[in-house]
Design a protein around this motif. Sequence first.
Motif, PDB file in Angstrom:
ATOM      1  N   UNK A 113      96.579  12.824  72.513  1.00 37.51           N
ATOM      2  CA  UNK A 113      97.121  13.286  71.201  1.00 37.51           C
ATOM      3  C   UNK A 113      96.107  13.387  70.299  1.00 37.51           C
ATOM      4  N   UNK A 114      95.923  14.631  69.587  1.00 42.05           N
ATOM      5  CA  UNK A 114      94.738  14.964  68.748  1.00 42.05           C
ATOM      6  C   UNK A 114      95.319  15.370  67.330  1.00 42.05           C
ATOM      7  N   UNK A 115      95.768  14.602  66.526  1.00 42.20           N
ATOM      8  CA  UNK A 115      96.276  15.105  65.336  1.00 42.20           C
ATOM      9  C   UNK A 115      95.449  15.527  63.885  1.00 42.20           C
ATOM     10  N   UNK A 116      96.026  16.416  63.250  1.00 44.88           N
ATOM     11  CA  UNK A 116      95.288  16.794  62.048  1.00 44.88           C
ATOM     12  C   UNK A 116      96.152  16.385  60.696  1.00 44.88           C
ATOM     13  N   UNK A 117      95.457  15.517  59.832  1.00 47.17           N
ATOM     14  CA  UNK A 117      96.063  15.061  58.858  1.00 47.17           C
ATOM     15  C   UNK A 117      96.701  16.081  57.979  1.00 47.17           C
ATOM     16  N   UNK A 118      96.169  17.112  57.589  1.00 51.55           N
ATOM     17  CA  UNK A 118      96.727  17.994  56.623  1.00 51.55           C
ATOM     18  C   UNK A 118      96.549  19.522  57.101  1.00 51.55           C
ATOM     19  N   UNK A 119      97.584  20.058  57.550  1.00 49.02           N
ATOM     20  CA  UNK A 119      97.501  21.476  57.885  1.00 49.02           C
ATOM     21  C   UNK A 119      98.511  22.310  56.469  1.00 49.02           C
ATOM     22  N   UNK A 120      98.108  22.256  55.619  1.00 41.29           N
ATOM     23  CA  UNK A 120      98.659  23.341  54.444  1.00 41.29           C
ATOM     24  C   UNK A 120      99.654  22.736  53.509  1.00 41.29           C
ATOM     25  N   UNK A 121     100.401  21.587  53.967  1.00 44.92           N
ATOM     26  CA  UNK A 121     101.909  21.380  53.564  1.00 44.92           C
ATOM     27  C   UNK A 121     101.935  20.139  52.520  1.00 44.92           C
ATOM     28  N   UNK A 122     101.085  20.529  51.468  1.00 52.99           N
ATOM     29  CA  UNK A 122     101.091  19.299  50.472  1.00 52.99           C
ATOM     30  C   UNK A 122     102.591  18.982  49.939  1.00 52.99           C
ATOM     31  N   UNK A 123     102.888  17.771  49.574  1.00 49.23           N
ATOM     32  CA  UNK A 123     104.008  17.081  49.146  1.00 49.23           C
ATOM     33  C   UNK A 123     104.101  17.900  47.769  1.00 49.23           C
ATOM     34  N   UNK A 124     105.378  18.429  47.593  1.00 48.98           N
ATOM     35  CA  UNK A 124     105.646  19.144  46.117  1.00 48.98           C
ATOM     36  C   UNK A 124     105.393  18.308  45.007  1.00 48.98           C
ATOM     37  N   UNK A 125     105.599  17.162  45.101  1.00 51.38           N
ATOM     38  CA  UNK A 125     105.360  16.217  43.812  1.00 51.38           C
ATOM     39  C   UNK A 125     104.039  16.128  43.667  1.00 51.38           C
ATOM     40  N   UNK A 126     103.179  16.215  44.677  1.00 51.61           N
ATOM     41  CA  UNK A 126     101.614  16.406  44.066  1.00 51.61           C
ATOM     42  C   UNK A 126     101.122  17.655  43.656  1.00 51.61           C
ATOM     43  N   UNK A 127     101.708  18.733  43.904  1.00 54.88           N
ATOM     44  CA  UNK A 127     101.373  20.069  43.382  1.00 54.88           C
ATOM     45  C   UNK A 127     102.262  19.838  41.912  1.00 54.88           C
ATOM     46  N   UNK A 128     103.157  19.388  41.838  1.00 52.06           N
ATOM     47  CA  UNK A 128     103.811  19.277  40.368  1.00 52.06           C
ATOM     48  C   UNK A 128     102.748  18.550  39.486  1.00 52.06           C
ATOM     49  N   UNK A 129     102.016  17.886  40.030  1.00 48.84           N
ATOM     50  CA  UNK A 129     100.929  16.834  39.323  1.00 48.84           C
ATOM     51  C   UNK A 129      99.489  17.529  38.851  1.00 48.84           C
ATOM     52  N   UNK A 130      99.443  18.852  39.584  1.00 49.95           N
ATOM     53  CA  UNK A 130      98.197  19.734  39.404  1.00 49.95           C
ATOM     54  C   UNK A 130      97.832  20.110  40.754  1.00 49.95           C
ATOM     55  N   UNK A 131      98.266  19.468  42.031  1.00 54.31           N
ATOM     56  CA  UNK A 131      97.882  20.258  43.338  1.00 54.31           C
ATOM     57  C   UNK A 131      96.402  19.910  43.594  1.00 54.31           C
ATOM     58  N   UNK A 132      95.811  20.693  44.397  1.00 56.36           N
ATOM     59  CA  UNK A 132      94.456  20.543  44.993  1.00 56.36           C
ATOM     60  C   UNK A 132      93.350  20.654  43.633  1.00 56.36           C
ATOM     61  N   UNK A 133      93.230  21.481  42.807  1.00 57.85           N
ATOM     62  CA  UNK A 133      92.675  21.539  41.600  1.00 57.85           C
ATOM     63  C   UNK A 133      92.567  20.133  41.004  1.00 57.85           C
ATOM     64  N   UNK A 134      93.463  19.540  41.200  1.00 60.75           N
ATOM     65  CA  UNK A 134      93.382  17.975  40.328  1.00 60.75           C
ATOM     66  C   UNK A 134      92.714  16.978  41.220  1.00 60.75           C
ATOM     67  N   UNK A 135      91.599  16.384  40.881  1.00 57.84           N
ATOM     68  CA  UNK A 135      90.707  15.329  41.683  1.00 57.84           C
ATOM     69  C   UNK A 135      91.575  14.458  42.210  1.00 57.84           C
ATOM     70  N   UNK A 136      92.779  13.853  41.493  1.00 55.17           N
ATOM     71  CA  UNK A 136      93.419  12.778  41.812  1.00 55.17           C
ATOM     72  C   UNK A 136      94.013  12.852  43.260  1.00 55.17           C
ATOM     73  N   UNK A 137      94.207  14.137  43.650  1.00 65.56           N
ATOM     74  CA  UNK A 137      94.691  14.677  45.084  1.00 65.56           C
ATOM     75  C   UNK A 137      93.952  14.164  46.035  1.00 65.56           C
ATOM     76  N   UNK A 138      92.652  13.960  45.895  1.00 64.75           N
ATOM     77  CA  UNK A 138      91.636  13.493  46.812  1.00 64.75           C
ATOM     78  C   UNK A 138      91.913  11.960  47.036  1.00 64.75           C
TER      79      UNK A 138
END
Length: 493
Positions: free
Chosen positions: A156-181
């Motif tokens: 099993x070789x998982x990837x944590x993030x393959x493009x599907x950000x929770x919408x609630x985090x996008x509503x809070x600013x998404x990847x341009x928002x440092x808090x997403x890190x």
Amino acid sequence: MQRREILRLALALTGSSMLSRSRFGLAEAALGNAATAAATNLVSDAFPKDFLWGSATAAYQVEGAWNTDGRGESIWDRFAHTPGKIKDKSNGDVACDSYHRYQEDIDLMRQLGMKTYRFSISWSRVQPDGRGAINSKGLDYYKRVTDALLEAGIRPFPTLYHWDLPQALEDAGGWPNRDTAERLADYAKIMADSLGDRIGQWSIFNEPKTFTHVGYWQGTHAPGRKDPLALLRATHTVNLAQGMAFRALKAASAKPQVGGVIDVAPMNPATNSAADKAAAQRWYKFLNLWFLDPALKGSYPEGVLPPAQQAQLLGLRDGDEKIMRAPLDFIGLNYYSPWIVRDAPQGNGVPGLNTKSDWAAGPDEKTDNGWDIYPKGFYDILKDIAAHTNNLPIEITENGAAYNSLPDSHGHVHDRKRIVWLQKHLRELARAIHDGVPVRAYHCWSLLDNFEWGEGYSQRFGLVYVDFKNRQQRTVKDSGEWFAKVIAANRVV
């Protein structure tokens, strides 16, 4: 096409413009006689005895069950449900229904002899809002998948993030928002605590260049924004998140190997002019090194953004170089096609940069989704990345082609073009390994025909045909049967 648009627009940021993916003839070495040729092919087509063969998928592209068992909304749910966003007006609500049919898919992998499976975890299935409460049913699903893979003798070789950000985090600013890190680091810890006793290797991101450029600048992928400054800020947040998630995974009780996945390509200048050569170098750094150097060196490649404006454009803060730093244990590389680049100093609206990208007519030889075919570029970029990273272990995390062959009257899928495409690329991979590039695994994209993002179900990359109109019925294609022979022989056949 989607990837072409990614690179065309992103290249404008670098002060370069890009021609279409170019067609190159493979230069075969002249051999003295037939016996020498046969011996050389035997060596170059063979793989190390411990080499791992497998395939890859991504959660939103195959799982379906988009609102089942407590899964939250992701940006791809919102985007795909918005009229006019997906080419064939489809979405990933059902996709391949792998959420319910994962055991069938694992049985197919075992049937074909695969020993490694690269899949991704849906963040919103684990944390519906991207923060706070954990969805135990979502975690249980990935535990079942992992246990079934291990039982089948498949890594099993998982990837944590393959493009599907929770919408609630996008509503809070998404990847341009440092808090997403910070949120990604919390999510990484959840996964390490839950699966760390069973997972030996993790990938953090898949193709961060793609989801930042197309999602926040071009707007043709989720979340569909068109903001050049948001693009730049998103790339920096991703690099911060990569370092933070790396440390979160490494802090788990069972110490895993941790890496990241980037899509790479050789960059060839359109002419011998100094301007075009410089443009190709800039774009090489922005495509291939932008999410690699911050982890390995704690800094961005020089000569891409204006030095006096880089900190402001990216939102750099004191100490960020330490946060980004992550001594990756391996690198995942995705390869599809090369590019030709030319300089075009006209403005494009990106703050601090006076650039514009342009296009020219491409070659006739393409895959069914319009990507140019250049196997030798696979060898070239592998040699380059290995040299740049001082021979860190490499995993080929994606490599494949879209050919939309349909079943014949007997239900067989004869996709000879895909077999030829894979043969040529695997020979270049074998040659790179023979020449010292430390590649330890190969994952064909993809195990299944699936939801191909903005293309919907119009493009088929799978070794296994999926009948989306008939309960997602699976049929192994000729290419899948051929790939099984490659695995069994551990060489190109």
